[in-house]
Design a protein around this motif. Structure first.
Motif, PDB file in Angstrom:
ATOM      1  N   ARG A   7      48.023  82.730  58.378  1.00  0.00           N
ATOM      2  CA  ARG A   7      49.348  81.981  57.392  1.00  0.00           C
ATOM      3  C   ARG A   7      49.216  82.997  56.387  1.00  0.00           C
ATOM      4  NH1 ARG A   7      49.288  76.800  55.679  1.00  0.00           N
ATOM      5  NH2 ARG A   7      50.008  76.171  53.920  1.00  0.00           N
ATOM      6  N   THR A   8      51.057  83.567  55.953  1.00  0.00           N
ATOM      7  CA  THR A   8      50.773  84.627  55.248  1.00  0.00           C
ATOM      8  C   THR A   8      53.073  83.923  54.918  1.00  0.00           C
ATOM      9  OG1 THR A   8      52.939  85.332  56.536  1.00  0.00           O
ATOM     10  CG2 THR A   8      50.734  87.106  55.712  1.00  0.00           C
ATOM     11  N   VAL A   9      52.521  83.871  52.805  1.00  0.00           N
ATOM     12  CA  VAL A   9      53.570  83.041  52.269  1.00  0.00           C
ATOM     13  C   VAL A   9      54.959  83.981  52.579  1.00  0.00           C
ATOM     14  CG1 VAL A   9      55.101  82.576  50.407  1.00  0.00           C
ATOM     15  CG2 VAL A   9      52.480  82.305  50.296  1.00  0.00           C
ATOM     16  N   ILE A  27      56.106  78.448  54.840  1.00  0.00           N
ATOM     17  CA  ILE A  27      54.803  79.393  54.302  1.00  0.00           C
ATOM     18  C   ILE A  27      55.394  79.049  52.949  1.00  0.00           C
ATOM     19  CG2 ILE A  27      52.686  79.294  53.940  1.00  0.00           C
ATOM     20  CD1 ILE A  27      52.735  80.271  57.090  1.00  0.00           C
ATOM     21  N   ILE A  28      55.819  77.803  52.313  1.00  0.00           N
ATOM     22  CA  ILE A  28      55.788  78.155  51.043  1.00  0.00           C
ATOM     23  C   ILE A  28      54.403  78.583  49.264  1.00  0.00           C
ATOM     24  CG2 ILE A  28      56.792  76.683  47.982  1.00  0.00           C
ATOM     25  CD1 ILE A  28      58.514  77.570  50.711  1.00  0.00           C
ATOM     26  N   ASN A  29      52.992  77.756  49.822  1.00  0.00           N
ATOM     27  CA  ASN A  29      52.106  78.264  48.833  1.00  0.00           C
ATOM     28  C   ASN A  29      51.093  77.493  50.397  1.00  0.00           C
ATOM     29  OD1 ASN A  29      51.919  75.926  47.975  1.00  0.00           O
ATOM     30  ND2 ASN A  29      52.419  76.043  46.409  1.00  0.00           N
ATOM     31  N   ASP A  30      50.389  76.183  49.262  1.00  0.00           N
ATOM     32  CA  ASP A  30      49.533  75.978  50.186  1.00  0.00           C
ATOM     33  C   ASP A  30      49.738  74.760  50.992  1.00  0.00           C
ATOM     34  OD1 ASP A  30      47.557  77.435  49.065  1.00  0.00           O
ATOM     35  OD2 ASP A  30      46.622  75.857  47.731  1.00  0.00           O
ATOM     36  N   ASP A  31      51.492  74.511  50.515  1.00  0.00           N
ATOM     37  CA  ASP A  31      52.347  73.400  50.835  1.00  0.00           C
ATOM     38  C   ASP A  31      53.261  74.729  51.434  1.00  0.00           C
ATOM     39  OD1 ASP A  31      51.258  71.975  49.549  1.00  0.00           O
ATOM     40  OD2 ASP A  31      52.802  70.981  49.586  1.00  0.00           O
ATOM     41  N   ASP A  62      45.319  74.481  58.325  1.00  0.00           N
ATOM     42  CA  ASP A  62      45.819  76.433  58.113  1.00  0.00           C
ATOM     43  C   ASP A  62      45.929  76.125  59.768  1.00  0.00           C
ATOM     44  OD1 ASP A  62      45.665  76.365  55.480  1.00  0.00           O
ATOM     45  OD2 ASP A  62      44.114  77.490  55.202  1.00  0.00           O
ATOM     46  N   LYS A  83      60.385  77.367  45.708  1.00  0.00           N
ATOM     47  CA  LYS A  83      59.448  78.607  45.087  1.00  0.00           C
ATOM     48  C   LYS A  83      58.321  77.197  44.533  1.00  0.00           C
ATOM     49  CE  LYS A  83      60.307  82.820  45.269  1.00  0.00           C
ATOM     50  NZ  LYS A  83      61.360  84.433  44.335  1.00  0.00           N
ATOM     51  N   ASN A 105      51.427  72.948  42.567  1.00  0.00           N
ATOM     52  CA  ASN A 105      51.616  74.289  42.473  1.00  0.00           C
ATOM     53  C   ASN A 105      50.119  74.901  41.055  1.00  0.00           C
ATOM     54  OD1 ASN A 105      54.487  74.404  43.630  1.00  0.00           O
ATOM     55  ND2 ASN A 105      54.737  71.875  41.335  1.00  0.00           N
ATOM     56  N   THR A 106      49.981  74.101  40.374  1.00  0.00           N
ATOM     57  CA  THR A 106      48.782  74.703  39.367  1.00  0.00           C
ATOM     58  C   THR A 106      47.306  73.381  39.578  1.00  0.00           C
ATOM     59  OG1 THR A 106      48.955  72.596  37.686  1.00  0.00           O
ATOM     60  CG2 THR A 106      50.333  74.485  37.847  1.00  0.00           C
TER      61      THR A 106
END
Length: 153
Positions: A7-9, A27-31, A62, A83, A105-106
């Motif tokens: 799983r890569t951004v 894939i953006i981040n965890d989302d 995941d 982003k 995001n945080t």
């Protein structure tokens, strides 16, 4: 058997929506951001996605990616406006009048009012089949049972 993948951004995922239809996500981040695209065949050039708007951003387990259910078909730079993933809501199941705002995001969670969370996604992690159902229902103009279950009560 599906292949193992990392799983890569930035990775672009191809989602088999059955009957020769495909959806695409990044894939953006965890989302994961799901594109507004319902293709009648596999896309040969993923650059076509650069002009597509996002339908929604969801947390997805995941293993959907790592076990290859959704195949990584390439990688694209993430647009600046994508982003920052939109905030989500949390509704207290024991006291449904209580809401919190979740910033994916945080990781910050803060108390909120119902009016502030209207129209946001519920903070949840989705199973592959539920996302696939949601995409098919969206393109068929049908309400989705999973979206309704997670809606503000």
């Amino acid at each position: 058997m599906a292949k193992r993948q990392k799983r890569t951004v930035g990775s672009i995922l191809e989602i088999d929506l059955e009957n020769g239809h495909y959806g695409y996500a990044q894939i953006i981040n965890d989302d994961i951001m799901f594109y507004d695209m319902y293709a009648n065949s596999k896309v040969s050039d993923i650059k076509i996605l650069e002009d597509k708007r996002p339908l929604f951003f969801l947390g997805v387990y995941d293993d959907v990616v790592t076990k290859g259910r959704w195949e990584i078909v390439g990688k694209l730079p993430i647009k600046d406006e994508h982003k920052i993933v939109p905030n989500k809501f949390i509704q207290d199941s024991l006291n449904p009048k209580n809401f919190e705002l979740y910033n994916p995001n945080t990781g910050e969670i803060s108390p909120s009012k119902r009016e502030e969370v209207e129209g946001l996604e519920c903070a949840a992690v989705w199973e592959a089949e539920h996302v696939e159902d949601r995409l098919r229902d969206y393109y068929n103009g049908k309400p989705n049972v999973w979206v309704e279950q997670l809606a503000i009560k």
